[in-house]
Structures are given as structure tokens and as C-alpha cells.
Design a protein around this motif. Structure first.
Motif, PDB file in Angstrom:
ATOM      1  N   SER A 243      -4.855  42.872  22.631  1.00 32.49           N
ATOM      2  CA  SER A 243      -4.506  41.692  22.530  1.00 32.49           C
ATOM      3  C   SER A 243      -3.616  40.960  23.400  1.00 32.49           C
ATOM      4  O   SER A 243      -3.332  40.039  23.330  1.00 32.49           O
ATOM      5  CB  SER A 243      -3.326  41.886  21.130  1.00 32.49           C
TER       6      SER A 243
ATOM      7  N   SER B 245       2.098  34.610  23.174  1.00 31.52           N
ATOM      8  CA  SER B 245       3.032  35.812  22.036  1.00 31.52           C
ATOM      9  C   SER B 245       3.585  35.484  21.070  1.00 31.52           C
ATOM     10  O   SER B 245       3.829  36.169  19.688  1.00 31.52           O
ATOM     11  CB  SER B 245       4.727  36.561  22.564  1.00 31.52           C
TER      12      SER B 245
ATOM     13  N   LYS C  45       0.607  36.338  18.709  1.00 28.70           N
ATOM     14  CA  LYS C  45       0.574  37.408  18.264  1.00 28.70           C
ATOM     15  C   LYS C  45       2.237  37.964  16.999  1.00 28.70           C
ATOM     16  O   LYS C  45       1.358  37.351  16.165  1.00 28.70           O
ATOM     17  CB  LYS C  45       1.061  37.824  19.206  1.00 28.70           C
TER      18      LYS C  45
ATOM     19  N   LEU D  26      -5.417  40.963  16.449  1.00 28.65           N
ATOM     20  CA  LEU D  26      -4.416  41.274  17.065  1.00 28.65           C
ATOM     21  C   LEU D  26      -5.168  42.855  17.163  1.00 28.65           C
ATOM     22  O   LEU D  26      -4.334  42.901  19.078  1.00 28.65           O
ATOM     23  CB  LEU D  26      -3.083  42.685  16.166  1.00 28.65           C
TER      24      LEU D  26
END
Lengths: 110, 346
Positions: free
Chosen positions: A8, A13, A16, A67
Motif C-alpha cells: 500500500s 499515511s 492508510k 490497503l
């Protein structure tokens, strides 16, 4: 379970984090719909709870795909299979137990 | 040649590959969030759903099955004022004297036999008043069987087939000589009615679910030997045979839940009957007279509405009050009725 290296990596971030949070939200929503479904004996209401469970599984799969981590993908697949078994056996104790176990695991994934 | 074949099949191979393994589109976090928000709303809505309780509308029979080993009494009480009559041109003419009828059906009991078969017995009595005269007695008894064809599913209605046999336990001949037929409480015939009942719950996700019932039936009757004043007319010295017309019944019932326990209901009830024929000596209107007594009738039909309100204490017990009144007809009575019924599953 080992996640794919750099799987991913294309995600920021913050994205995510959002996908992981949505994955857990979907698992939680699924579990609440499951709890309501097991309490109800009204056919039409049970059908609505099952629709919510199906939508939750779709959200789980969508978040796992984004992801692209094995642990998330495999747990989503397990829950999808558990749901199919639950629907097929009419909601036996063993299929409910299996669903709860896998949903709890999904909520604890890191 | 092989190369040519490969080139010809290449587009198909590519298409087949893309069908087997479509590229997965990655959804944005916002899209997934929206899906979850919608699903949350659906869960909340589903939690507010309730299983509505229904007594059933006044007229349209139910396709529900009585569980084996259980019975369901559903006595009915009718008070009917027939104040006019529809003629053969569908014009309504007031009667010189209204006819008042009290009909009691204390015996209306359904009994479960198996999961797919139940039975129903209907019997009672009636009292009639008109122009200062009175007559009444027990009515024809009917008994029948119901067979489940299809149980209700989420998107599939419930269907039930019924066969109901009527036995001539009511009085139908040698009636009072006033010609009002007040003590005619039966038809004298053995009638068999074949019916198909259907019901479906609609709008179940809302706070006001709607239950719809439909019933269609056709009945055939045996010939009846009659004497003197009888249920089909006649007079002094009448003797002969009556062939009652076959009858069609079409009912559409609707129940709208106001709450789980309070329900408003309505029926649209239509019945039609072929002409009733007589063979024999019609008799006379006066003793020793020469005017033939009228007997038999032409094609008749009647359309009525039956609005009502129900209260259901629990899924297995309820009460219903309402009215039934004719709105259209031919060779039939123009009437208004007050109706009450109660049911319980035991």
C-alpha cells in the motif's frame, strides 16, 4: 501473516489510516447488524439486517483492497465466507460464533 | 494459417480475460465512508421496524394457516339495514319498508390439521324484521378445507386454495305466507365453493406497513326442490325445482398499520351470480288466484365497500369494528351494515 512489501505504498499515511479506520468501522457495523439479526424473528426485519451485513462486507473488502495488505484481505474474505455460511444454515450457533470470532480479529488488525 | 486463427481469436481472448478478471477500482476513503454512513442509517431504520399485528379486514378471507393443534375462533356480528334494491338497470329504488337483519356467526372456527392443511366451520343464525313482521332461524352450515400453496416470503405472496361445502341446514321452503321471506335462512342447496386466497405485506421498512389480501372464488350449487313460499320466491301451491346460479366472489382487502396494534382496513367486495332458474308450477300470489307467483331471478351482482378499524393486543388476538355498504349492483339489495368481529389463536 506477512504483508506484501510496499503493497500500500502508493497511499498516503493519512489515507492508510482512514482505510484502516473504515475497515474497523465496517467490522463493527457488521457485528451490530448480526446482533440485531439474531435477536429478531421477524422475517422482513431480518432481511434488512442481512442487507446491512452484506454492505458491511463490501465496505470491508473495499477498504482491504485499497490497503492491499494480506492480513486485511484475508480477514475480509473469511468474514465474507462466514456470512455465506450463516445465510446458508439459517443462523446456527456455530456460524454465529465463527462470525463473532472473525469480526473481533478484524477489529484488532494493525 | 495458425497465425491467422490466432489473430482472429485475439479480441475474443482479450474480452474473455477481461470478463474473468475485471480490474478492481480502488474506492476513495470518502466513497467507503459514504457507504458506511448509508448502511448505518439502514441499520437504524431496520431496528425501528416492527412486526405488524392484523385481525384481517372484514370481508376478504385470509390465506394464513392455523398451526396444527391450534384453533382460531372468529365470531362475527352483523346488523344490516337493506333500504333499497338495485333493479336490472342498476337503478336503486327505495323499499316501502326497510328490512333489518341481525346475523350472528358464533361458530366461525378454523382448526389447524397439518402445516399445510387447515379446516374451517361456519354456522350461526339470523333474525329479520320488516314491515312489523319477524322471522329468523339457523342458517346453512358450511365446512371446508384450506391448502397452503405458497408461504409468504420477502417478495412472494402467500397463496392458499380453499374448498368450502355448504349444507342446507337453514329454512328455505314453506315459508311464512306474507311473502317477505323473513324466515328464509338458507338456500336449500348443497353448494361447493372453490377459492384462492392471497396476501402480501408491503412497505415493511416503513412505520406504516400495508397488508394486502385478495380472494377469488367460484361456487356451484345443486338443484333444490321447493314448495310454496321459498327462498327463491314462489307463493301458494308452488312446487318445482330451482337451479341456483353459479356465483363468483372477488374481494380485495387492505390493512394499513397506524401503529403495531392499531390498523385501518378496507375491503372492496364484489359478488355476482348467474340467473336462478325454476322448472315446475310457480303457484299463485293469492290462494286460488290466477296471478303466477314470481320465482327465480336474473343475473345479479353487488359491489360493496367495508372500511373498518382494528385493535390487536398481540399477534394472536384482535378485534375489528366497521361498516359494509353497497355502492353498485344489479338485481340485488342496497344495504348498509355495522360489523364487529374478534379473533384469537388458541
Amino acid at each position: 501473516m506477512v504483508d506484501k512489501v510496499g503493497d500500500s505504498g502508493g497511499l498516503s499515511s493519512s489515507d492508510k489510516k482512514l482505510y484502516k479506520s473504515e475497515y474497523k468501522h465496517a467490522a463493527d457495523l457488521f457485528e451490530r447488524a448480526l446482533n440485531e439479526d439474531t435477536k429478531s424473528d421477524y422475517m422482513f426485519q431480518k432481511d434488512e439486517f442481512r442487507k446491512v451485513m452484506e454492505k458491511s462486507v463490501e465496505a470491508l473488502k473495499d477498504a482491504a483492497n485499497a490497503l492491499n495488505q494480506d492480513s486485511y484481505l484475508e480477514q475480509a474474505k473469511k468474514i465474507e465466507d462466514d456470512l455465506a455460511a450463516y445465510q446458508q444454515d439459517g443462523g446456527s450457533k456455530s456460524s454465529i460464533f465463527q462470525l463473532h470470532q472473525d469480526l473481533e480479529k478484524a477489529k484488532k488488525l494493525r | 494459417m495458425r497465425k491467422l486463427l490466432f489473430l482472429a481469436l485475439l479480441p475474443l481472448m482479450l474480452l474473455a480475460q477481461s470478463d474473468d478478471d475485471p480490474p478492481k477500482r480502488i474506492k476513495s476513503p470518502q466513497e467507503i465512508q459514504q457507504e458506511l454512513t448509508d448502511a448505518e442509517a439502514e441499520l437504524e431504520k431496520a431496528k425501528e421496524m416492527f412486526a405488524p399485528y392484523y385481525t384481517g379486514p372484514l370481508v376478504t378471507p385470509s390465506p394464513s394457516m392455523v398451526p396444527p393443534g391450534h384453533y382460531v375462533p372468529a365470531p362475527y356480528f352483523y346488523v344490516t339495514d337493506t333500504y333499497a334494491a338495485f333493479d336490472k338497470n342498476r337503478d336503486s329504488h327505495s323499499l316501502a319498508h326497510n328490512r333489518l337483519q341481525v346475523l350472528l356467526l358464533p361458530v366461525l372456527v378454523s382448526v389447524g390439521i397439518t402445516d399445510t392443511v387447515d379446516s374451517t366451520i361456519v354456522w350461526g343464525g339470523e333474525m329479520n324484521w320488516q314491515d312489523g313482521h319477524f322471522g329468523g332461524g339457523v342458517i346453512d352450515l358450511s365446512a371446508g378445507l384450506g391448502f397452503l400453496i405458497q408461504p409468504q416470503k420477502i417478495y412472494v405472496p402467500q397463496f392458499k386454495f380453499t374448498v368450502q361445502q355448504t349444507f342446507p341446514t337453514g329454512k328455505y321452503e314453506n315459508l311464512s305466507q306474507n311473502g317477505l321471506g323473513l324466515n328464509a335462512t338458507g338456500g336449500g342447496a348443497y353448494s361447493t365453493r372453490f377459492g384462492l386466497a392471497m396476501s402480501k405485506l408491503l412497505f415493511w421498512t416503513t412505520q406504516h406497513p400495508v397488508n394486502v389480501r385478495f380472494f377469488a372464488a367460484y361456487s356451484l350449487s345443486t338443484k333444490v326442490h321447493v314448495h310454496n313460499f321459498n327462498s327463491y320466491g314462489g307463493g301458494f301451491g308452488t312446487h318445482g325445482t330451482v337451479k341456483p346460479g353459479n356465483a363468483l366472489t372477488l374481494d380485495l382487502g387492505t390493512e394499513v398499520s397506524l401503529t403495531q396494534k392499531w390498523v385501518i382496513a378496507n375491503d372492496i367486495a364484489y359478488s355476482a351470480s348467474n340467473s336462478t332458474k325454476f322448472h315446475g308450477n310457480p303457484g299463485t300470489t293469492e290462494p286460488g288466484g290466477d296471478i303466477p307467483a314470481p320465482i327465480g331471478s336474473g343475473y345479479s351482482d353487488n359491489l360493496s365497500l367495508a372500511p373498518a378499524i382494528e385493535y390487536n393486543w398481540k399477534p394472536t388476538m384482535g378485534i375489528i369494528f366497521g361498516a359494509q355498504f353497497s355502492v353498485w349492483g344489479r338485481n340485488s339489495g342496497n344495504f348498509g351494515s355495522a360489523v364487529a368481529s374478534w379473533y384469537g389463536v388458541f
